[in-house]
Design an enzyme around this catalytic site. Structure first.
Site, mmCIF file in Angstrom:
data_model
loop_
_atom_site.group_PDB
_atom_site.id
_atom_site.type_symbol
_atom_site.label_atom_id
_atom_site.label_comp_id
_atom_site.label_asym_id
_atom_site.label_seq_id
_atom_site.Cartn_x
_atom_site.Cartn_y
_atom_site.Cartn_z
ATOM 1 N N CYS A 250 0.846 -1.200 0.000
ATOM 2 C CA CYS A 250 0.000 0.000 0.000
ATOM 3 C C CYS A 250 0.879 1.247 0.000
ATOM 4 O O CYS A 250 1.601 1.486 -0.951
ATOM 5 C CB CYS A 250 -0.965 -0.060 1.180
ATOM 6 S SG CYS A 250 -2.384 1.018 0.981
ATOM 7 N N HIS B 50 -3.330 -5.871 0.938
ATOM 8 C CA HIS B 50 -2.677 -6.062 2.244
ATOM 9 C C HIS B 50 -2.582 -7.529 2.659
ATOM 10 O O HIS B 50 -3.470 -8.020 3.364
ATOM 11 C CB HIS B 50 -3.476 -5.322 3.324
ATOM 12 C CG HIS B 50 -3.371 -3.841 3.243
ATOM 13 N ND1 HIS B 50 -2.424 -3.125 3.928
ATOM 14 C CD2 HIS B 50 -4.096 -2.937 2.545
ATOM 15 C CE1 HIS B 50 -2.565 -1.838 3.678
ATOM 16 N NE2 HIS B 50 -3.570 -1.690 2.828
ATOM 17 N N GLU C 5 -0.758 -8.739 4.917
ATOM 18 C CA GLU C 5 -0.578 -8.829 6.378
ATOM 19 C C GLU C 5 -1.911 -8.789 7.114
ATOM 20 O O GLU C 5 -1.982 -9.151 8.280
ATOM 21 C CB GLU C 5 0.353 -7.694 6.857
ATOM 22 C CG GLU C 5 -0.268 -6.318 7.024
ATOM 23 C CD GLU C 5 -0.468 -5.557 5.720
ATOM 24 O OE1 GLU C 5 -0.273 -6.153 4.642
ATOM 25 O OE2 GLU C 5 -0.828 -4.361 5.772
#
Lengths: 227, 83
Positions: free
Chosen positions: A86, A194, A196
């Protein structure tokens, strides 16, 4: 495996990244403040999402001039694996570590939802545990994720197999549905979605964990080779 | 004092959704004949001397103020000393 998570003023996914490396993957992780001068000694560097410097001027532009990025460039050259997610992707582009730029989403809206990504290249140290063309569920959360590059750069990306992830249903207008790209050397990956945030089933998807596991497996292979 | 105005615009061919939205609003207001709207930035720099100023401004634009992948820049340099 020792991960560094670089924290800029305005980063807001640094704890998520830390949690993914430390708790979901179970390895060592350290938060490194952007005014530190060195990233030496880490096995991998994670550049998290957020709004570094309030997105002033252009997303990632100010962060790319900070002291830690000088060291980041050296580590990129040394072959240290670097993952930018990002705003982290925006910073890698602004720092010139990856080609292209990110523009505002075509509909001018901040988009925050799950997207289906297609793994286009599973021959990287970040994606080796995925199947080729595997469809994975990873959330996006961005206002400026519309990847842009000129035709020549696009041809180059295609020729070198540098397009790692694409969107199944392009949400933001990105050229060629691009969601993530890798550098020619194969050690710097930038992506808007994302991974994560998709490392535990309680979060809605575990599909992102394989990315971190791939990094770990490849680091172990390298370590064993060099031992 | 030297005033430098840097104008930054998106390159031709780079989609400008904000410009498109403004164009749509102008049409809503009944303005006709507007073919295109592009949004840019104006950055004003004040220097205390003119030493190698063009060279410096050029470098500043290239290194930070504009992203050459998507943006063009032009600038004007004005000597602000009262005559």
């Amino acid at each position: 495996m020792r991960f560094a998570v670089v924290v800029f003023p305005g980063s807001n996914c640094d704890r998520d990244m830390y949690h993914a490396a430390k708790d979901a993957l179970g390895e060592e992780a350290t938060l490194v403040w952007y005014q530190e001068e060195s990233l030496a000694g880490y096995d991998a560097i994670l550049i998290p999402g957020g709004f570094s410097y309030g997105d002033y001027l252009r997303c990632g532009a100010m962060a790319s001039t900070s002291p830690i990025v000088r060291s980041l460039r050296e580590e990129a050259e040394n072959g240290t694996p670097i993952l930018g997610v990002c705003n982290g992707f925006q910073i890698l582009l602004e720092a010139g570590l990856l080609p292209g730029a990110l523009l505002r989403n075509k509909q001018l809206k901040f988009l925050c939802h799950y997207e289906t990504l297609i793994v286009q290249n599973n021959q990287t140290q970040f994606t080796s545990l995925y199947e080729e063309n595997e469809a994975i569920q990873i959330p996006i959360a961005h206002g400026e994720g519309n990847y842009y590059c000129d035709d020549e750069t696009l041809q180059q990306l295609k020729r070198n197999n540098q397009i790692v992830f694409t969107y199944q249903n392009n949400p933001n207008g990105s050229v060629s549905d691009i969601a993530g790209i890798i550098n020619e050397q194969g050690n710097v990956l930038g992506m808007m979605p994302h991974p994560e945030r998709a490392t535990e089933s309680i979060l809605g998807s575990e599909d992102g964990l394989k990315l971190f596991k791939s990094m770990l497996v490849n680091w172990r292979d390298q370590y064993a080779k060099n031992a | 004092m030297i005033n430098v105005n840097v104008h930054i615009t998106l390159k031709e061919g780079v989609l400008d959704p904000e410009g498109k939205a403004i164009e749509g609003s102008l049409h809503n207001l009944g303005y006709e004949g507007i073919e295109d709207v592009r949004v840019g930035k104006l950055i004003n720099l004040t220097f205390d001397n003119s030493d190698r100023i063009e060279e410096k401004v050029e470098e500043i634009c290239r290194k930070l103020l504009a992203n050459p992948v998507i943006e063009n820049y032009t600038y004007t340099i004005e000597d602000g000393v009262a005559k």
